[in-house]
Enzyme design. Structure first.
Site, PDB file in Angstrom:
ATOM      1  N   GLU A 161       0.824  -1.220   0.000  1.00  0.00           N
ATOM      2  CA  GLU A 161       0.000   0.000   0.000  1.00  0.00           C
ATOM      3  C   GLU A 161       0.857   1.268   0.000  1.00  0.00           C
ATOM      4  O   GLU A 161       0.743   2.110   0.894  1.00  0.00           O
ATOM      5  CB  GLU A 161      -0.960  -0.011   1.192  1.00  0.00           C
ATOM      6  CG  GLU A 161      -1.973  -1.135   1.128  1.00  0.00           C
ATOM      7  CD  GLU A 161      -3.056  -1.043   2.201  1.00  0.00           C
ATOM      8  OE1 GLU A 161      -2.803  -0.420   3.251  1.00  0.00           O
ATOM      9  OE2 GLU A 161      -4.149  -1.585   1.982  1.00  0.00           O
ATOM     10  N   GLU A 314      -6.602  -7.776  -0.811  1.00  0.00           N
ATOM     11  CA  GLU A 314      -6.980  -7.800   0.608  1.00  0.00           C
ATOM     12  C   GLU A 314      -8.433  -7.368   0.764  1.00  0.00           C
ATOM     13  O   GLU A 314      -8.888  -6.447   0.079  1.00  0.00           O
ATOM     14  CB  GLU A 314      -6.164  -6.779   1.413  1.00  0.00           C
ATOM     15  CG  GLU A 314      -4.740  -7.114   1.666  1.00  0.00           C
ATOM     16  CD  GLU A 314      -4.098  -6.037   2.547  1.00  0.00           C
ATOM     17  OE1 GLU A 314      -4.806  -5.363   3.318  1.00  0.00           O
ATOM     18  OE2 GLU A 314      -2.881  -5.861   2.432  1.00  0.00           O
TER      19      GLU A 314
END
Ligand code: GAL
Length: 681
Positions: A161, A314
């Protein structure tokens, strides 16, 4: 082909072999060895075929500068490989060990106020720091050299991320270098930033600093350039690690995980750098609009990959732990969320994380194996999902066809997010999300496209709020209308050029001819009423708020006007027919009812996934992916819908498989059907 360019076939080959990828982040470094064996056994029970390993394992691999402890990772990979579970091996570079910041404080990020952040959480690195970069590169090279040919490793996951902003001296140096490359001369920077204003003129690049805390409002062009720089700097971090992995001879797909409409990274400029688009999605179970809103994010991800299958990297199995108040998901909801991603083009659904941590900041974040163990509804739900996803092998590799297009780009979002506008209540992504819901209710998928892309052949083009709109983007819109598109443009679009300088003349300058309407002043609005004219839905009453525009028609039909407020009597909704299409303009932030009416009418000629129904029952989602029709009932009520004759449900159990569903299909609350023409299977 150069070894470092994007190659989507790498992921296509993997999913063709594995089927829908199913698994999650696996953090064995948090657990004693005995648990690893249980993990693998449970993974097999659940049909897990892909796990991401090592995301936060830097301190475990390099406990002291230069050390390398790979034996535990060797063991984990062997264990997984022995069980037939593929590994998405992560570089551990998102979370440097504490010693790095202590020895090299300049690797630690600095916030807007000049505060240097410390280790103890994660992400404590300065993307611009050469020292951080050198250490990240060194460990990645060694990791890649050791595992590039390892048969367990089927994918690479760089960092995690990427998204931090850094305002320190390292960033200042790199920002200046970036500006030099972009503009060539300091005078070009002065022009782009309009530094005649408030005596902001720069005599040299060395006078420029990141937009740190200032006494008053920052230069908006500087702020937007700093966002561009920050996104590019993070991309450079990603690229050099990716290249190191390739250089070590790795042939697997390489990617990193995106975060939907994330404000600090322009994913469109990253999309060509990853072999597969991967995204993390955490819709809030407390939000009634979450199913439609996350569908938009999924359409964005598919669009970033040019329509190719993407990977849900995710999501949560049940509750997250980072919200203030974290509602759980039922196993049925978790299943539906996974199937929704597949419906909208994902060839993989993974979770954060495999086993719930007993300690640390995420000890209350749900996982595939919860604290309570495998004898739980959560784990049984995961086992069910594994079985469901295995049945969806026939959809792997297929595409979603989207008849609609929505314009969106990051720099325009950034520029309209700066302070000192007529209102701070208008947000690009909020508007896109509201507009998209009208498509979702009709089963119409959308591609989320860059301005100036080719729009010919699109039946419906939406521009909810494109503050920056360059002439080539306006030309593409006009060409689409000429070719037959219904174009709907929202307020505060076409306001500024690429540097954020306001376009002169009546607004919206690049579009006024196409729209047949023009304005002279933007007006923040109180809550006002809108009434339609006899030309369109006479008698209907709607509302507007936030922002309007002092408009006059220059030839467009006026369909609705402000009934109250500062713009009383002036047009708010117009339509101009042109070529084979029409250009609609909404000159205010209007309520959901009017949005739905306009978009619904503009979409008249477009078939949704269920052409028999113009509007779907509340909470029902319908998507066509390849030959499959996905129906997802997000509501608490049963629904019945007509479907083409002779379809079978891929998710149905053995007995039901192969039986015709008839022409009406019933879905209980939360049910999902994946209908496909009967094949001799
Ligand atoms: C993501 C992150 C994961 C985990 C997860 C929790 O942002 O990549 O490591 O923290 O959130 O929801």
């Amino acid at each position: 082909m150069s070894p470092t360019t994007r190659d989507p076939d790498r992921f296509t080959a993997l999913s063709a072999e594995l089927g829908i990828c199913f698994g999650g982040d696996y953090n064995p470094e948090q657990w004693p060895r005995e648990v690893w064996a249980q993990d693998v056994e449970l993974m097999r029970e659940a049909g897990v075929n892909l796990v991401t390993v090592g995301v936060f394992s830097w301190a475990r691999i390099e406990p002291a500068p230069g050390a390398r402890e790979f034996a535990w990772l060797d063991e984990v990979l062997e264990l997984l490989h022995g069980a037939g579970i593929a590994v998405d091996l992560a570089t551990p570079t998102a979370s440097p060990p504490a010693w790095l910041g202590i020895r090299h404080p300049e690797t630690l990020p600095v916030d807007l106020d000049g505060v240097r952040l410390v280790a103890g959480s994660r992400n404590q690195f300065t993307p611009a720091s050469r020292v951080y970069r050198a250490h990240a590169l060194a460990i990645t090279r060694d990791l890649a050299a050791r595992y590039a040919q390892h048969p367990a490793v089927r994918m690479w996951h760089v960092g995690n991320e990427y998204g931090q902003l850094d305002y320190g001296d390292e960033a200042a140096r790199e920002f200046r270098r970036w500006l030099r490359e972009r503009y060539g001369s300091i005078e070009a920077v002065n022009d782009a930033w309009a530094t005649a204003f408030w005596s902001q003129h720069y005599a040299g690049f060395d006078e420029i600093v990141p937009p740190r805390r200032m006494p008053y409002i920052a230069n908006p062009a500087q702020a937007v350039d700093f966002r561009r720089y920050s996104s590019d700097q993070l991309r450079a971090c990603y690229r050099e690690l990716r290249d190191a992995i390739r250089d070590a001879g790795a042939a697997q797909p390489i990617t990193t995980n995106f975060m939907g409409f994330f404000a600090h990274v322009d994913y469109r400029s990253w999309a060509g750098e990853v072999d597969v688009i991967a995204d993390d999605q955490y819709p809030d179970p407390a939000s009634a609009t979450a199913p439609a809103d996350i569908a938009l994010v999924q359409d964005l991800m598919r669009s970033l990959g040019g329509g190719r299958p993407w990977l849900l990297m995710e999501q949560s199995v049940s509750a997250t732990s980072w919200r203030g108040h974290n509602l759980p998901k039922s196993p049925a909801r978790a299943r539906r969320d996974s199937l929704q991603a597949v419906a909208r083009g994902a060839d993989g659904v993974c979770f954060f994380q495999w086993r719930q941590s007993r300690a640390g900041a995420e000890r209350f974040h749900s996982a595939m194996v919860p604290h309570a163990g495998a004898d739980t509804d959560v784990f049984r739900g995961i086992v069910r999902q594994g079985a469901d996803l295995a049945r969806l092998r026939p959809v792997v590799g297929s595409r979603v066809q989207a008849p609609a297009a929505i314009l969106f780009d990051w720099p325009s979002w950034w520029a309209s997010d700066e302070p000192a506008l007529p209102t701070d209540r208008l947000d690009t992504v909020t508007e896109i999300t509201r507009w998209y819901r009208a498509l979702w209710r009709r089963g119409i998928a959308a591609d989320i496209v860059a301005p100036a892309g080719d729009l010919i052949g699109r039946g419906l083009v939406l521009v909810p709020h494109s503050y920056i709109l360059e002439p080539d983007a306006a030309a593409a819109l006009a060409a689409a209308v000429d070719a037959g598109a219904q174009l709907v443009v929202g307020p505060f679009s076409g306001v500024a050029d690429g540097n954020g300088h306001i376009l002169a003349g009546r607004s919206p300058a690049p579009l006024r001819e196409l729209l047949g309407v023009s304005g002279e002043e933007w007006c923040a609005l109180p809550d006002v009423r809108i009434s339609t004219t006899p030309a369109w839905r006479p008698g209907a009453a709607y509302a507007a708020s936030i922002l309007g525009e002092r408009l006059r028609s220059d030839g467009a039909e006026v369909l609705a006007c402000h009934a109250t407020g500062p713009l009383q009597g002036l047009p708010v909704l117009t339509r101009q027919r042109r070529g084979a299409g029409a250009a609609w303009y909404l000159g205010a932030v209007v309520d959901d009812g009017l949005l739905d009416a306009v978009i619904g009418e503009a979409a008249t000629g477009i078939d949704g996934a269920l052409p028999g129904l113009r509007v779907l029952p509340d909470g029902l989602e319908a998507v066509r992916r390849g030959d499959a029709l996905f129906l997802l009932n997000h509501s608490d009520d049963p629904v019945k819908v007509p479907v083409p004759h002779g379809l079978v449900d891929l998710l149905a159990d053995e007995q039901a498989a192969g039986e015709e569903t008839g022409t009406v299909v019933a879905l209980g609350p939360g049910d999902v059907r994946v209908l496909i023409e009967r094949q001799d299977r």
